[in-house]
Write a protein that holds these residues in place. Structure first.
Motif, PDB file in Angstrom:
ATOM      1  N   LEU A 266       0.843  -1.201   0.254  1.00 47.87           N
ATOM      2  CA  LEU A 266      -0.166  -0.192   0.036  1.00 47.87           C
ATOM      3  C   LEU A 266       0.864   1.207  -0.038  1.00 47.87           C
ATOM      4  O   LEU A 266       0.481   2.093  -0.661  1.00 47.87           O
ATOM      5  N   SER A 267       1.749   1.395   0.704  1.00 48.66           N
ATOM      6  CA  SER A 267       2.934   2.434   0.641  1.00 48.66           C
ATOM      7  C   SER A 267       3.476   2.396  -0.601  1.00 48.66           C
ATOM      8  O   SER A 267       3.734   3.681  -1.194  1.00 48.66           O
ATOM      9  N   ASP A 273       0.035   8.325   0.751  1.00 50.04           N
ATOM     10  CA  ASP A 273       0.489   9.613   0.571  1.00 50.04           C
ATOM     11  C   ASP A 273      -0.340  10.591   1.023  1.00 50.04           C
ATOM     12  O   ASP A 273      -1.581  10.682   0.420  1.00 50.04           O
ATOM     13  N   ALA A 274      -0.228  11.291   2.353  1.00 50.06           N
ATOM     14  CA  ALA A 274      -1.070  12.279   2.547  1.00 50.06           C
ATOM     15  C   ALA A 274      -1.418  13.315   1.829  1.00 50.06           C
ATOM     16  O   ALA A 274      -2.727  13.866   2.129  1.00 50.06           O
ATOM     17  N   ASN A 278      -7.327  10.518  -2.182  1.00 48.43           N
ATOM     18  CA  ASN A 278      -7.720   9.224  -2.313  1.00 48.43           C
ATOM     19  C   ASN A 278      -6.968   8.286  -1.594  1.00 48.43           C
ATOM     20  O   ASN A 278      -6.891   7.046  -1.641  1.00 48.43           O
ATOM     21  N   ASN A 279      -6.120   8.692  -0.506  1.00 48.15           N
ATOM     22  CA  ASN A 279      -5.244   7.714   0.195  1.00 48.15           C
ATOM     23  C   ASN A 279      -6.208   6.895   1.024  1.00 48.15           C
ATOM     24  O   ASN A 279      -7.345   6.952   1.169  1.00 48.15           O
ATOM     25  N   CYS A 280      -5.315   5.746   1.517  1.00 40.94           N
ATOM     26  CA  CYS A 280      -5.867   4.744   2.566  1.00 40.94           C
ATOM     27  C   CYS A 280      -5.538   5.069   4.092  1.00 40.94           C
ATOM     28  O   CYS A 280      -6.079   3.905   4.852  1.00 40.94           O
ATOM     29  N   ILE A 281      -5.084   6.106   4.045  1.00 40.32           N
ATOM     30  CA  ILE A 281      -4.509   6.287   5.577  1.00 40.32           C
ATOM     31  C   ILE A 281      -5.748   6.140   6.627  1.00 40.32           C
ATOM     32  O   ILE A 281      -5.558   5.165   7.786  1.00 40.32           O
ATOM     33  N   PRO A 325       8.166   4.983   4.811  1.00 41.02           N
ATOM     34  CA  PRO A 325       7.168   4.823   5.901  1.00 41.02           C
ATOM     35  C   PRO A 325       6.262   6.155   6.273  1.00 41.02           C
ATOM     36  O   PRO A 325       6.750   7.125   6.276  1.00 41.02           O
ATOM     37  N   ASN A 326       5.085   5.773   6.694  1.00 39.34           N
ATOM     38  CA  ASN A 326       4.027   6.906   6.933  1.00 39.34           C
ATOM     39  C   ASN A 326       4.075   7.006   8.249  1.00 39.34           C
ATOM     40  O   ASN A 326       3.598   6.141   9.069  1.00 39.34           O
ATOM     41  N   PRO A 327       4.154   8.298   8.908  1.00 39.75           N
ATOM     42  CA  PRO A 327       4.177   8.274  10.369  1.00 39.75           C
ATOM     43  C   PRO A 327       2.832   7.880  11.007  1.00 39.75           C
ATOM     44  O   PRO A 327       2.884   7.501  12.081  1.00 39.75           O
ATOM     45  N   ASP A 328       1.834   8.393  10.471  1.00 40.74           N
ATOM     46  CA  ASP A 328       0.411   8.271  10.928  1.00 40.74           C
ATOM     47  C   ASP A 328       0.203   6.478  10.968  1.00 40.74           C
ATOM     48  O   ASP A 328      -0.402   5.880  11.851  1.00 40.74           O
ATOM     49  N   ILE A 329       0.879   5.651   9.852  1.00 41.19           N
ATOM     50  CA  ILE A 329       0.827   4.351  10.013  1.00 41.19           C
ATOM     51  C   ILE A 329       1.608   3.569  11.129  1.00 41.19           C
ATOM     52  O   ILE A 329       1.048   2.786  11.998  1.00 41.19           O
TER      53      ILE A 329
END
Length: 531
Positions: A266-267, A273-274, A278-281, A325-329
């Motif tokens: 997914l990344s 991507d913030a 349409n991101n999946c965060i 890596p996404n910080p929220d994830i």
């Protein structure tokens, strides 16, 4: 059991349990113990042990258990073979496990991949016609796992001469054996039994969607069918595996465990991507931070820790896949790790947890989980026990023992940071020290000693087994137990001349380690050898 001294027991069945519990693969030592038990008339005991291991998920991978069952079929014992096949039906919930078992059994047989005997044909027929799996569930399994371990559904259905128990499963078998076109020809709603028409239509529509996706080159069509029929990533053709639109459709209905395993993909396709509307965060965060979802899926904290650290590292343990890596994830995985402690069952026992503080504990990775350092793995297991057990104490271990002051709210980050500051030198830890220290310094008895080390798990002046026996004698606590977890080296330390029922060695770090310790210290592994 009132005492854990070996003189009053027949040690062989218990040693088989220990060998099975510490096995990374089906090796000659496990085979020898298994043969000894079966030839001495304890085949049913072996089956009971494997069943207990499977039901409690005591091994992270099923290969060792399936190999054990497959090897049991080499003995000329009809009752044992029937017991094996009954258990295979329970353990092999998905086709890949069934196919793996068939490969393992063929490997022990002279008839490598020839005809099936009557018992094996009955086994396969029961698996495909099991009422535990609905026709819809079977359709998903048969299309998700088409071929594994050198077997396909075509091979197995033909060799076993499987006959469907109803017309709906008959459609599935026709599809597997002859394709969708023949499946359509045989579909006649008027000839179906009452109540099966709607089910058959659903199955046919599902199979048509699967076949369309398999051969489609349109992202829009695939994404639409994925959403309409809840298709899985295994249904997606290889040339569409990097489509952002398709992964977005998959993510909407993806189960929690599949979501955790797919964070890297997914990344990579940009769905974390913030800046993308349409991101999946938010979808992923809502799943990971939902305590009810974690409990229902029975996701173990260690599974989440491995996923957290692997994702945070930005690259996989194998292959060349890299991601940002996404910080929220990362934050959501950290929250999920804490929430998931609710799935751990307390034992009600008093623990002393000794953590090796040599410098090598803070570098490299552990067996089975290269993204986790030995020190982090030790800290995670210590936090897991301290969060559920009313009486737990952590000590640092080198050539002496140093108690650790625990804060009111113990967190993984806090404990790991504290342990990192204490790591120094290359001194080999003495694994007999915790028992000696507790004997001389603690008034209240300890029920369970757990030692985490990256060494061989042995002591200097005395062995850990000698130390735990001395502790039992001095404290008049005959049921005190010892677990030594060697995080980077595979160690069994099973000496028949010095076997101790209350001592167990484990190696590596995965989601099953904590459960193996829990079952051992509560006596669940002390099964009666009389079976």
């Amino acid at each position: 059991m009132g005492s854990l001294e070996p003189m009053a027991i027949c040690y062989k069945p218990y040693m088989f349990q220990r060998v099975l519990c510490t096995s990374q693969k089906f090796d000659d030592e496990l085979k020898d113990w298994l043969s000894s038990l079966v030839l001495s008339g304890r085949g049913q005991f072996v089956i009971n042990v494997v069943r207990d291991f499977a039901e409690n998920s005591l091994l992270a991978k099923s290969d060792v258990l399936l190999s054990t069952l497959a090897f049991c079929t080499t003995f000329k014992d009809g009752n044992l073979r029937q017991s094996v096949y009954s258990l295979v039906l329970k353990i092999c919930r998905i086709p890949s496990d069934l196919f793996k078992y068939l490969t393992l059994e063929a490997g022990f047989s002279e008839n490598k991949k020839g005809s099936f005997g009557r018992c094996k044909r009955r086994l396969v027929a029961k698996w495909y016609n099991s009422e535990v799996k609905s026709a819809r569930q079977l359709a998903v399994l048969m299309t998700k796992y088409r071929r594994r371990s050198g077997w396909s559904h075509v091979d197995v259905l033909r060799l076993a001469h499987v006959r469907p128990i109803d017309d709906v499963r008959g459609l599935l078998f026709k599809y597997a054996l002859k394709g969708l076109a023949e499946c359509r020809k045989s579909f006649n709603p008027d000839c179906l039994a009452e109540g099966l028409q709607d089910e058959a239509r659903f199955i046919l529509e599902y199979l048509e969607a699967v076949e369309t996706v398999r051969h489609s080159e349109s992202e829009q069509d695939i994404a639409r069918l994925v959403s309409q029929h809840s298709l899985l990533q295994e249904h997606i053709p290889m040339w569409m595996k990097h489509s952002k639109l398709i992964w977005r459709a998959l993510a909407e209905k993806m189960p929690l465990m599949a979501t955790i395993k797919s964070l890297n993909n997914l990344s990579c396709v940009g769905l974390f991507d913030a800046n993308d509307p349409n991101n999946c965060i938010s979808i992923v965060k809502s799943r990971l931070e939902n305590a009810d979802h974690l409990r229902e899926a029975k996701i173990h904290p260690f599974t989440l820790l491995i996923a957290w650290k692997t994702y945070e590292g930005g690259h996989g343990e194998r292959g060349s896949l890299h991601w940002k890596p996404n910080p929220d994830i990362i934050s959501a995985l950290k929250t999920a790790f804490t929430l998931s402690f609710k799935v751990i069952m307390p034992t009600g026992l008093r623990f002393l947890l000794a953590i090796d503080c040599c410098e090598s504990m803070s570098i490299g990775g552990v067996m089975d989980s290269p993204s986790i350092s030995p020190l982090l793995a030790s800290a995670a297991m210590a936090v897991a026990f301290c969060s559920k057990e009313l009486t737990s104490q952590i000590v640092l271990l080198s050539n002496k023992v140093q108690p650790v002051e625990l804060p009111p709210e113990l967190t993984l980050d806090a404990l790991h940071s504290s342990l990192l500051k204490s790591c120094c030198g290359s001194m080999v830890a003495d694994c007999s020290c915790p028992m000696t220290w507790a004997k001389d310094n603690l008034r209240d008895p300890v029920d369970v000693f757990v030692v985490y080390t990256c060494q061989t798990g042995q002591g200097k002046a005395k062995t850990p087994i000698e130390a735990i026996r001395e502790y039992r004698d001095k404290m008049k606590h005959p049921t005190a137990r010892l677990v030594v977890v060697t995080l980077t080296t595979a160690v069994r330390c099973l000496d028949p001349s010095n076997f101790d029922l209350g001592t167990m060695y484990l190696s590596g770090f995965d989601a099953s380690v904590h459960e193996r310790i829990r079952c051992f210290v509560t006596g669940q592994l002390d099964m009666s050898p009389g079976g």
